[in-house]
Design a protein around this motif. Sequence first.
Motif, PDB file in Angstrom:
ATOM      1  N   THR A 140       0.868  -1.080  -0.058  1.00  0.00           N
ATOM      2  CA  THR A 140       0.108   0.005   0.218  1.00  0.00           C
ATOM      3  C   THR A 140       0.846   1.274  -0.134  1.00  0.00           C
ATOM      4  O   THR A 140       0.315   2.353  -0.463  1.00  0.00           O
ATOM      5  N   ASP A 141       2.178   1.147   0.376  1.00  0.00           N
ATOM      6  CA  ASP A 141       2.899   2.276   0.550  1.00  0.00           C
ATOM      7  C   ASP A 141       3.271   2.899  -1.045  1.00  0.00           C
ATOM      8  O   ASP A 141       3.589   3.999  -1.197  1.00  0.00           O
ATOM      9  N   LYS A 142       3.197   1.861  -1.880  1.00  0.00           N
ATOM     10  CA  LYS A 142       3.637   2.202  -3.323  1.00  0.00           C
ATOM     11  C   LYS A 142       2.296   1.693  -4.338  1.00  0.00           C
ATOM     12  O   LYS A 142       2.935   1.235  -5.300  1.00  0.00           O
ATOM     13  N   ALA A 143       1.068   1.945  -3.870  1.00  0.00           N
ATOM     14  CA  ALA A 143      -0.017   1.195  -4.450  1.00  0.00           C
ATOM     15  C   ALA A 143      -0.210   1.763  -6.048  1.00  0.00           C
ATOM     16  O   ALA A 143      -0.200   1.256  -6.849  1.00  0.00           O
ATOM     17  N   LYS A 144       0.283   3.335  -6.144  1.00  0.00           N
ATOM     18  CA  LYS A 144       0.241   3.885  -7.441  1.00  0.00           C
ATOM     19  C   LYS A 144       1.068   3.329  -8.456  1.00  0.00           C
ATOM     20  O   LYS A 144       0.495   3.038  -9.586  1.00  0.00           O
ATOM     21  N   ILE A 145       2.264   3.022  -8.242  1.00  0.00           N
ATOM     22  CA  ILE A 145       3.293   2.747  -9.084  1.00  0.00           C
ATOM     23  C   ILE A 145       3.205   1.104  -9.068  1.00  0.00           C
ATOM     24  O   ILE A 145       3.409   0.721 -10.280  1.00  0.00           O
ATOM     25  N   GLU A 146       2.580   0.478  -8.462  1.00  0.00           N
ATOM     26  CA  GLU A 146       2.308  -0.975  -8.450  1.00  0.00           C
ATOM     27  C   GLU A 146       1.170  -1.056  -9.732  1.00  0.00           C
ATOM     28  O   GLU A 146       1.481  -2.035 -10.403  1.00  0.00           O
ATOM     29  N   SER A 147       0.357  -0.314  -9.645  1.00  0.00           N
ATOM     30  CA  SER A 147      -0.819  -0.173 -10.429  1.00  0.00           C
ATOM     31  C   SER A 147      -0.246   0.119 -11.993  1.00  0.00           C
ATOM     32  O   SER A 147      -0.623  -0.404 -12.985  1.00  0.00           O
ATOM     33  N   GLY A 148       0.610   0.935 -11.708  1.00  0.00           N
ATOM     34  CA  GLY A 148       1.005   1.650 -13.138  1.00  0.00           C
ATOM     35  C   GLY A 148       2.053   0.397 -13.743  1.00  0.00           C
ATOM     36  O   GLY A 148       1.828   0.581 -14.996  1.00  0.00           O
ATOM     37  N   VAL A 149       2.734  -0.195 -12.982  1.00  0.00           N
ATOM     38  CA  VAL A 149       3.758  -1.397 -13.680  1.00  0.00           C
ATOM     39  C   VAL A 149       2.872  -2.144 -14.299  1.00  0.00           C
ATOM     40  O   VAL A 149       3.118  -2.562 -15.301  1.00  0.00           O
ATOM     41  N   LYS A 150       1.793  -2.770 -13.509  1.00  0.00           N
ATOM     42  CA  LYS A 150       0.808  -3.689 -14.005  1.00  0.00           C
ATOM     43  C   LYS A 150       0.323  -3.532 -15.186  1.00  0.00           C
ATOM     44  O   LYS A 150       0.081  -4.251 -16.012  1.00  0.00           O
ATOM     45  N   TYR A 151      -0.232  -2.102 -15.178  1.00  0.00           N
ATOM     46  CA  TYR A 151      -0.952  -1.557 -16.333  1.00  0.00           C
ATOM     47  C   TYR A 151      -0.066  -1.464 -17.612  1.00  0.00           C
ATOM     48  O   TYR A 151      -0.263  -2.060 -18.698  1.00  0.00           O
ATOM     49  N   VAL A 152       1.246  -0.866 -17.710  1.00  0.00           N
ATOM     50  CA  VAL A 152       1.983  -1.092 -18.560  1.00  0.00           C
ATOM     51  C   VAL A 152       2.425  -2.307 -19.265  1.00  0.00           C
ATOM     52  O   VAL A 152       2.503  -2.428 -20.491  1.00  0.00           O
ATOM     53  N   LYS A 153       2.659  -3.320 -18.319  1.00  0.00           N
ATOM     54  CA  LYS A 153       3.070  -4.654 -18.615  1.00  0.00           C
ATOM     55  C   LYS A 153       1.793  -5.367 -19.389  1.00  0.00           C
ATOM     56  O   LYS A 153       2.125  -5.881 -20.477  1.00  0.00           O
ATOM     57  N   ASN A 154       0.575  -5.190 -18.795  1.00  0.00           N
ATOM     58  CA  ASN A 154      -0.523  -5.829 -19.487  1.00  0.00           C
ATOM     59  C   ASN A 154      -1.128  -5.180 -20.734  1.00  0.00           C
ATOM     60  O   ASN A 154      -1.446  -5.712 -21.761  1.00  0.00           O
ATOM     61  N   ASN A 155      -0.949  -3.786 -20.792  1.00  0.00           N
ATOM     62  CA  ASN A 155      -1.609  -2.899 -21.746  1.00  0.00           C
ATOM     63  C   ASN A 155      -0.611  -2.665 -23.032  1.00  0.00           C
ATOM     64  O   ASN A 155      -1.070  -2.750 -24.159  1.00  0.00           O
ATOM     65  N   PHE A 156       0.575  -2.581 -22.592  1.00  0.00           N
ATOM     66  CA  PHE A 156       1.521  -2.387 -24.035  1.00  0.00           C
ATOM     67  C   PHE A 156       2.330  -3.435 -24.143  1.00  0.00           C
ATOM     68  O   PHE A 156       2.544  -4.233 -25.423  1.00  0.00           O
ATOM     69  N   PHE A 157       3.034  -4.396 -23.289  1.00  0.00           N
ATOM     70  CA  PHE A 157       3.818  -5.482 -23.321  1.00  0.00           C
ATOM     71  C   PHE A 157       3.403  -6.512 -23.794  1.00  0.00           C
ATOM     72  O   PHE A 157       3.859  -7.070 -24.475  1.00  0.00           O
ATOM     73  N   LYS A 158       2.370  -6.842 -23.073  1.00  0.00           N
ATOM     74  CA  LYS A 158       1.732  -8.225 -23.008  1.00  0.00           C
ATOM     75  C   LYS A 158       1.375  -8.603 -24.585  1.00  0.00           C
ATOM     76  O   LYS A 158       0.555  -7.692 -25.232  1.00  0.00           O
ATOM     77  N   GLY A 159       1.698  -9.664 -25.036  1.00  0.00           N
ATOM     78  CA  GLY A 159       1.069 -10.082 -26.522  1.00  0.00           C
ATOM     79  C   GLY A 159       1.979  -9.248 -27.730  1.00  0.00           C
ATOM     80  O   GLY A 159       1.445  -9.296 -28.834  1.00  0.00           O
ATOM     81  N   ARG A 160       3.002  -8.400 -27.290  1.00  0.00           N
ATOM     82  CA  ARG A 160       3.588  -7.582 -28.230  1.00  0.00           C
ATOM     83  C   ARG A 160       4.889  -7.980 -28.633  1.00  0.00           C
ATOM     84  O   ARG A 160       5.841  -8.289 -27.514  1.00  0.00           O
ATOM     85  N   SER A 161       5.153  -8.076 -29.917  1.00  0.00           N
ATOM     86  CA  SER A 161       6.577  -8.576 -30.479  1.00  0.00           C
ATOM     87  C   SER A 161       6.993  -7.894 -31.350  1.00  0.00           C
ATOM     88  O   SER A 161       6.332  -7.960 -32.682  1.00  0.00           O
ATOM     89  N   LEU A 162       7.897  -7.025 -31.159  1.00  0.00           N
ATOM     90  CA  LEU A 162       8.588  -6.233 -32.262  1.00  0.00           C
ATOM     91  C   LEU A 162       9.919  -6.982 -32.450  1.00  0.00           C
ATOM     92  O   LEU A 162      10.724  -7.355 -31.730  1.00  0.00           O
ATOM     93  N   LYS A 163      10.652  -6.304 -33.705  1.00  0.00           N
ATOM     94  CA  LYS A 163      11.623  -6.818 -34.268  1.00  0.00           C
ATOM     95  C   LYS A 163      12.945  -6.120 -33.706  1.00  0.00           C
ATOM     96  O   LYS A 163      13.953  -6.775 -33.622  1.00  0.00           O
ATOM     97  N   SER A 164      12.934  -4.901 -33.168  1.00  0.00           N
ATOM     98  CA  SER A 164      14.187  -4.304 -32.794  1.00  0.00           C
ATOM     99  C   SER A 164      13.946  -3.430 -31.500  1.00  0.00           C
ATOM    100  O   SER A 164      12.817  -3.170 -31.048  1.00  0.00           O
TER     101      SER A 164
END
Length: 486
Positions: free
Chosen positions: A221-245
């Motif tokens: 709970t001390d860092k709830a905002k960044i915990e949610s933020g990291v989870k968001y970028v991992k799931n919304n941007f990186f998950k299922g994305r495969s780029l060449k470079s």
Amino acid sequence: MYTTIKTLFDKGYNKTQIAKMLEIDRGTVRNILKRIENGEEIKRKSVESILDPYKEIVHIKAKQELSAMRIFQDISEEHGYTGSYDTVKRYVKRYKQSNAKVYMVNSSLPGEEVQVDFGYIGKIPNPMGVLKKAWVFCMILSYSRLMYCEIVFNQEVKTFIKCHENAFKYFGGVPKTVKIDNLKAAILEANFYDPVYQREYEAFSKYYGFLPIPCRVRTPTDKAKIESGVKYVKNNFFKGRSLKSFEEYEKALLGWLENICNSRVHGTTKQIPKEVFQDEEKETLQSIKPIEYDFGIWTTRKVNVNCHISYDSNFYSVPYKHIGENVALKVSDKLIKIYSHYELIATHLKIEGKGQFSTNNAHYPEYKVKTKTQLQYEYRQKMLEIGPNALEFFQKVLEKNQNNWGKPIYGILKLKDKFGSEVIEKACKRALAFGSIKYQTIKNICEKGLYEQPVDTGVSLISNTETDIHRPLSEYESLFKLKEVK
């Protein structure tokens, strides 16, 4: 029984009627109604549970965050519990609910706080095109929820600091505090009340003027905002994305930040982070330093008795009170900064070449750095205190040996401690009478007691320009009362 009697009585039945209906004594009805009238609470009679003997053990294991199934297995195998799993499950659920922690909503003022953390994102191509383990660095402004993200391939201190600088540039300013997870890059000892900050990160925070605040261990709970933020970028941007470079990832991430992450209606604030930042938070941030932080390497050295430390075959002075101490050096491209217990005690320009000295005379004791004129005046006064002949002796020594007068005068002053001022004054008078201005002459006169002998005024004294080496032997015989040389 209590509830039934009260219900019937409230419906208008009298005591006799209630007694007949329930087949109990009228006096019992009367007593119960009287107790209810007096406000006595109706309690259910406690029934012993099969789990009662094991509840203390259950409490301990529940605090260790063990599952109900694990607790059931342990008390069955280790303590002989014979009840059902459902009984344990229900009790553990009630116990955890009754002991649940209460958390306050952590609100922040505009520009007051950011939270930072890393999130592992798997293997992606690095700038050289090689698949490497990668992390996303995230920094989020706690008020507006504006977020910055960057892909990195390590969590070293230099990388951590560079990510901060890039985030500050993205925001256009620096917050007052940075709340960090207990990362090795920033925190060496995970102690919320007295954290030992990683030395380089601490220097970096002072340079930019923000206060680093470590989160408490195992307290999300001390860092709830960044915990949610990291989870968001991992799931919304990186998950299922495969780029060449790496370049494609970097460009796509920046576009995602601008067009999706910071432009969406935030799930908690129900506002658009970019708009809140522009309207309310941007102006509250501290200004960025025009020159980037000068990152250096750290090492330790021991201060030598000459008040210097050695680094890369060159020598740098340190205040003399630190002699024998191990001090920390921060070495950058142009400067060497020396610290003692986190306090800056010396700064030097880095020397090119080998075997050179960088010395600050203020690092020596005062008596070691007096000018030649100061020393001459100090020794002259000491010889004057002895007497006029001692002063004349000093002046003649100074005239003859401009660059090597200190040792003989210092020696004579040490003789004064042994023989006293009166003897030294007489010895100087005798030595002057025979034209000698040597320390050894004064010493011989004092040790042999010749200072009491009368000076033979008939002896021809040599001129001031002569040296003792040209003086006739007879003069030495008179000076020291030597026996006749045969």
